[in-house]
Design an enzyme around this catalytic site. Structure first.
Site, PDB file in Angstrom:
ATOM      1  N   HIS A 199     -73.134 -62.991 123.129  1.00  0.00           N
ATOM      2  CA  HIS A 199     -74.034 -62.676 124.229  1.00  0.00           C
ATOM      3  C   HIS A 199     -74.789 -61.372 124.014  1.00  0.00           C
ATOM      4  CE1 HIS A 199     -70.404 -60.471 125.883  1.00  0.00           C
ATOM      5  NE2 HIS A 199     -71.347 -59.582 126.086  1.00  0.00           N
ATOM      6  N   GLY A 252     -63.151 -86.831 121.660  1.00  0.00           N
ATOM      7  CA  GLY A 252     -64.007 -87.730 122.430  1.00  0.00           C
ATOM      8  C   GLY A 252     -63.351 -88.325 123.658  1.00  0.00           C
ATOM      9  N   VAL A 253     -62.558 -87.519 124.365  1.00  0.00           N
ATOM     10  CA  VAL A 253     -61.941 -87.985 125.605  1.00  0.00           C
ATOM     11  C   VAL A 253     -62.139 -86.932 126.688  1.00  0.00           C
ATOM     12  CG1 VAL A 253     -60.190 -89.400 124.464  1.00  0.00           C
ATOM     13  CG2 VAL A 253     -59.676 -87.007 125.006  1.00  0.00           C
ATOM     14  N   ASN A 275     -69.580 -52.034 125.903  1.00  0.00           N
ATOM     15  CA  ASN A 275     -68.385 -52.229 125.089  1.00  0.00           C
ATOM     16  C   ASN A 275     -68.306 -53.628 124.483  1.00  0.00           C
ATOM     17  OD1 ASN A 275     -66.871 -49.886 127.005  1.00  0.00           O
ATOM     18  ND2 ASN A 275     -66.186 -50.011 124.870  1.00  0.00           N
ATOM     19  N   SER A 276     -69.167 -54.527 124.918  1.00  0.00           N
ATOM     20  CA  SER A 276     -69.131 -55.900 124.415  1.00  0.00           C
ATOM     21  C   SER A 276     -69.165 -55.936 122.902  1.00  0.00           C
ATOM     22  CB  SER A 276     -70.348 -56.681 124.931  1.00  0.00           C
ATOM     23  OG  SER A 276     -70.174 -57.088 126.247  1.00  0.00           O
ATOM     24  N   ASP A 299     -67.976 -66.928 122.096  1.00  0.00           N
ATOM     25  CA  ASP A 299     -68.742 -65.698 122.318  1.00  0.00           C
ATOM     26  C   ASP A 299     -68.600 -64.721 121.153  1.00  0.00           C
ATOM     27  OD1 ASP A 299     -70.513 -64.075 123.686  1.00  0.00           O
ATOM     28  OD2 ASP A 299     -68.935 -63.018 124.776  1.00  0.00           O
TER      29      ASP A 299
END
Length: 517
Positions: A153, A314-315, A257-258, A183
């Site tokens: 981000h 795929g469920v 701080n990300s 992220d």
């Protein structure tokens, strides 16, 4: 250069010894001498202060590996309408879960809509299409040749990137790859032949609640800021995505701080700062880190190919509640209940059907839907795995050749107007369940037309417009089918039945007690 973990054993021992010796040592003379009218102490008070805990050795060694990340984007001309573009909630993708996450877990932003570790700038009136600052975050080197880690981000809005090292040098960086689901992002800096100080990932399975940690980063653009705290919790699910498994810390982290690292006392990275919980947007001592074990694998994939390819079953799945476990004869509420198997998915091709409970993958127990998602995502596409399911009162194993996880997940509609309207037909009452139903179109299932607000069905979220398609894996098309399924369950000693509900073109299962209104 790499930072050797063993170089901190001395620091750790000194910290622990100092904590144990936090006592003021002093001596005071017992007698007094009378000189004139004022008593005088025979001996002066002497205080010997103990050595206080210090993280200085750790910080000194790891700080050269931590950088500030600057992000620029080419901003298109905009009309001056007197308002500031704060890059707020209106610019987020139309994803209800993502919007809720940004509102409740402000990723180092503030109440003005500033996002997730970014430091937004006013974009208006630039008009020349030149790169302009849009974000600042943190990062850290993981190799001597200039690879570094930050948050997705932080870089997602950017077209130009640079990093500022601990000694103040600003270097251009190239985006190698991103993984929005966790992220994470990887950048590369060209050192011109020089080698960078870098840090290693820790084995976060050894991280304990209460362990000391040190966070280093770029809060509010200040750069090189160090805070300390402890590990507050593990395995946190904050609703950010299918792979939530965050480490919670109480070291102070804020906007900027990300992407910054959190270290143990050996100078190893236990996690990457990615979000905080805050009513105000500032630090309140609740921060969340991506675990090192997750980051290490993702970063390796990004460095190798620029993207992450994950296995796909795929469920669609949902949690196994105690009522659901009872209705299926399971001994515990562990596992993941399959609400539907996608037509083109590898799970359906292998024979997995709605109503199965996935309890193991390759012999490893599945505790919850989140854990199943992480386990399947850790496999490479094409990998053949053994999936153990609970079906018809016994365990079965099917072999599944995993597919490739699609780039975007299908989002279920939240528009109530899309619900199936009940046809104008004769309605029947299932008094024991608190439901009024009528036959669905073409006789496939029963449409709920009314729900007693005081019933168990209402408590479990059944609504008018829902279509009941099966009970305990048996198709139901009439009220007699429902009554028979309830009777059979009671004879088998079950306290609940498992009802399959279709709503907005998606399936889910609801457990209802037997013989209660």
């Amino acid at each position: 250069m790499n930072i050797a973990p063993n170089s901190y054993s001395r620091t750790r021992k000194r910290l622990m010894a100092a904590v144990a010796s936090l006592a003021v040592v002093g001596t005071v003379g017992a007698g007094m001498l009378a000189t004139g009218t004022a008593p005088v102490l025979a001996d002066a008070v002497r205080v010997e202060a103990p050595q206080m805990p210090s993280f200085a050795d750790v910080v000194e060694h790891v700080s050269p590996a931590v950088v500030s990340v600057k992000v620029k984007a080419k901003i298109q001309p905009t009309a001056d309408d007197g308002s500031d573009d704060q890059n707020g909630f209106d610019n987020l993708p139309d994803n209800p879960q993502l919007r809720r996450f940004f509102k409740e877990f402000r990723g180092f932003g503030d109440q003005g809509g500033q996002q997730f570790g970014m430091r937004p700038f006013n974009h208006r009136n630039h008009g020349n299409g030149e790169p302009r600052p849009v974000a600042q975050g943190s990062g850290f080197f993981i190799s001597e040749d200039g690879y570094l880690v930050t948050n997705n981000h932080v870089v997602s809005e950017g077209s130009d990137f640079s990093v500022v090292t601990n000694d103040g040098k600003e270097l251009d960086a190239k985006l190698i790859g991103t993984d929005p689901r966790t992220d994470l992002a990887v950048l590369k800096v060209d050192g011109g032949g020089s080698k960078f100080t870098y840090v290693d990932f820790a084995d976060d399975s050894k991280v304990r609640i209460g362990d000391w940690v040190v966070a280093v980063g770029n809060p509010f653009g200040l750069g090189g800021t160090v805070t300390a705290g402890i590990v507050s919790a593990r395995g946190r699910d904050i609703g950010a995505g299918p792979y939530d498994d965050f480490i919670q810390i109480d070291a102070s982290v804020n906007r900027g701080n990300s992407g910054g690292p959190t270290f143990n006392l050996n100078g190893q990275v236990i996690g990457i700062n990615t979000a905080i919980f805050s009513p105000s947007g500032g630090s309140v001592g609740i921060a969340f880190d991506i675990p090192a074990s997750t980051a290490k694998q993702v970063v390796q994939d990004l460095m190798k190919s620029g993207s992450v390819q994950r296995g796909w079953l795929g469920v669609e799945i949902q949690p196994v509640t105690s009522d659901i476990a009872e209705s299926l004869g399971l001994k515990s509420d562990k596992g993941a209940l399959v609400s539907s198997a996608q037509d083109a998915g590898p799970g359906k091709k292998a024979g997995i059907v709605a109503g199965d409970v996935i309890t193991q993958v390759d012999g490893k127990d599945v505790a919850s839907p989140k854990e199943l998602a992480r386990m399947i995502g850790a496999f490479a596409p094409g990998k053949s795995v053994d999936v153990t399911v609970w079906r018809n009162g016994k365990a079965e194993t099917v072999k599944v050749d995993l597919g490739t996880l699609p780039s975007s997940d299908k989002q279920a509609s939240n528009d109530d107007s899309s619900k199936q309207s009940a046809p104008a037909a004769k309605a029947d009452t299932l008094a024991d369940l608190g439901l009024t139903v009528t036959k669905a179109e073409k006789g496939k299932g029963l449409v709920v037309t009314d729900v007693d607000p005081d019933s168990d069905a209402a408590d479990r979220g059944i609504q008018p417009g829902d279509v009941i398609t099966s009970i305990n894996s048996n198709d139901v098309n009439t009220t007699d089918d429902v009554s028979k399924a309830m009777t059979d369950a009671a004879k088998a000693g079950r306290k609940a039945v498992l009802m399959q509900i279709t709503r907005d073109d998606s399936n889910r299962f609801v457990a209802l007690p037997v013989g209660k209104g």
